[in-house]
Scaffold this motif. Structure first.
Motif, short mmCIF file in Angstrom:
data_model
loop_
_atom_site.label_atom_id
_atom_site.label_comp_id
_atom_site.label_asym_id
_atom_site.label_seq_id
_atom_site.Cartn_x
_atom_site.Cartn_y
_atom_site.Cartn_z
N GLU A 1 64.56 28.01 67.66
CA GLU A 1 64.49 28.99 66.57
C GLU A 1 64.58 28.30 65.21
OE1 GLU A 1 63.95 32.43 66.50
OE2 GLU A 1 63.38 32.08 68.59
N ILE A 2 65.46 27.30 65.11
CA ILE A 2 65.57 26.54 63.86
C ILE A 2 64.23 25.87 63.55
CG2 ILE A 2 66.61 24.50 62.78
CD1 ILE A 2 69.21 25.23 64.37
N ASP A 3 63.67 25.19 64.54
CA ASP A 3 62.39 24.49 64.34
C ASP A 3 61.29 25.46 63.92
OD1 ASP A 3 63.68 22.15 65.05
OD2 ASP A 3 62.86 22.11 67.09
N LEU B 1 74.79 26.52 65.97
CA LEU B 1 74.75 27.88 65.43
C LEU B 1 74.93 27.87 63.91
CD1 LEU B 1 74.53 30.92 65.74
CD2 LEU B 1 76.97 30.97 66.37
N SER B 2 75.80 27.03 63.40
CA SER B 2 75.97 26.98 61.94
C SER B 2 74.69 26.49 61.27
CB SER B 2 77.18 26.14 61.54
OG SER B 2 77.00 24.80 61.91
N ASP B 3 73.99 25.54 61.92
CA ASP B 3 72.70 25.10 61.39
C ASP B 3 71.69 26.25 61.42
OD1 ASP B 3 73.73 22.51 61.14
OD2 ASP B 3 72.95 21.88 63.09
N TYR B 4 71.68 26.97 62.53
CA TYR B 4 70.77 28.12 62.65
C TYR B 4 71.04 29.13 61.55
CZ TYR B 4 68.99 32.61 64.26
OH TYR B 4 68.37 33.84 64.31
N ARG C 1 77.72 31.67 58.37
CA ARG C 1 77.68 30.20 58.52
C ARG C 1 79.04 29.58 58.25
NH1 ARG C 1 77.62 26.63 54.69
NH2 ARG C 1 76.94 28.10 53.09
N THR C 2 79.72 30.03 57.21
CA THR C 2 81.01 29.42 56.89
C THR C 2 82.08 29.81 57.91
OG1 THR C 2 81.64 31.20 55.34
CG2 THR C 2 80.48 29.28 54.41
N VAL C 3 82.03 31.03 58.43
CA VAL C 3 82.96 31.42 59.48
C VAL C 3 82.67 30.61 60.75
CG1 VAL C 3 83.75 33.32 60.97
CG2 VAL C 3 83.39 33.71 58.52
N CYS C 4 81.39 30.36 61.01
CA CYS C 4 81.01 29.54 62.17
C CYS C 4 81.59 28.13 62.03
CB CYS C 4 79.50 29.49 62.30
SG CYS C 4 78.92 28.68 63.80
N ARG C 5 81.50 27.57 60.84
CA ARG C 5 82.07 26.23 60.62
C ARG C 5 83.59 26.24 60.83
NH1 ARG C 5 78.30 22.42 61.16
NH2 ARG C 5 76.77 22.39 59.50
N ARG C 6 84.24 27.32 60.39
CA ARG C 6 85.69 27.41 60.61
C ARG C 6 86.01 27.54 62.09
NH1 ARG C 6 88.54 32.18 59.96
NH2 ARG C 6 87.03 32.88 58.41
N ALA C 7 85.22 28.34 62.80
CA ALA C 7 85.42 28.47 64.25
C ALA C 7 85.25 27.11 64.92
CB ALA C 7 84.43 29.48 64.83
N GLU C 8 84.25 26.38 64.49
CA GLU C 8 84.02 25.04 65.05
C GLU C 8 85.24 24.14 64.79
OE1 GLU C 8 80.68 21.48 64.79
OE2 GLU C 8 80.80 22.94 63.15
N ARG C 9 85.79 24.19 63.58
CA ARG C 9 86.97 23.37 63.27
C ARG C 9 88.16 23.76 64.14
NH1 ARG C 9 85.06 24.44 58.02
NH2 ARG C 9 86.72 25.96 57.64
#
Length: 182
Positions: free
Chosen positions: A96-98, A156-159, A126-134
């Motif tokens: 999907e990103i591509d 997912l954050s990239d997407y 996106r920012t919540v996704c990055r926090r979840a990843e952390r």
């Protein structure tokens, strides 16, 4: 099923498998942040500009629920049945990103979130996704977490970033380039 049980009134909760932990436990924070992300995905899915992506966004919500269930399961519990995340789930995000990037101008600068409420929702997700990843990475330092979960959240954050750009294009919103002071 009753929604309130009163078993958490003293500040602890049960993991899937029965173990009780503090509601401030890192595992609870990790899957709680994934749940928060899932709520933002619902908000994104409900944006008119994402009408044609609603099924894909719903599939992401399903995967986030799977991740949440995995994170909510105590480490030594083998009897809890739950769906698994698969490598194809990461691949679907990449595809999907591509696809979206193929119709976007190449990114040459940092862009600032905003320009339209719907686009801002994508950047919030996106920012919540990055926090979840952390949070999940932090949990991984204490107890093993399936690497596929880390990959999925990272992709997912990239997407979500690319989705925000795509939404801006579809809404005919000019992206705001970050221009640092000299």
């Amino acid at each position: 099923m009753k929604i309130y049980t009163k078993t958490g009134d003293s500040g602890d909760t049960s993991l899937l498998g029965g173990k009780r932990v503090s509601k401030s436990h890192l595992r609870i924070d990790a899957y709680g942040t994934v749940d928060e992300l899932n709520a933002f995905l619902g908000l994104l899915k409900d944006q008119p500009v994402n009408q044609n992506r609603a099924d894909f966004l719903k599939a992401i919500q399903d995967r986030l629920f799977t991740i949440g269930a995995t994170l909510a399961t105590q480490e030594d519990s083998k009897q809890v049945k739950k769906p698994d995340l698969e490598a194809s789930d990461v691949l679907s995000l990449e595809l999907e990103i591509d696809q979206m990037e193929s119709s976007l101008e190449p990114l040459k600068n940092f862009i600032l979130p905003g320009g339209h409420t719907s686009v801002s929702f994508a950047h919030l997700a996106r920012t919540v996704c990055r926090r979840a990843e952390r949070r999940v990475i932090e949990l991984h330092t204490e107890t093993p977490v399936d690497n596929l979960i880390l990959q999925y959240l990272n992709r997912l954050s990239d997407y979500l970033f690319v989705l925000g750009r795509m939404m801006a294009k579809e809404l005919k919103i000019q992206e705001t380039i970050w221009a640092p002071r000299n």
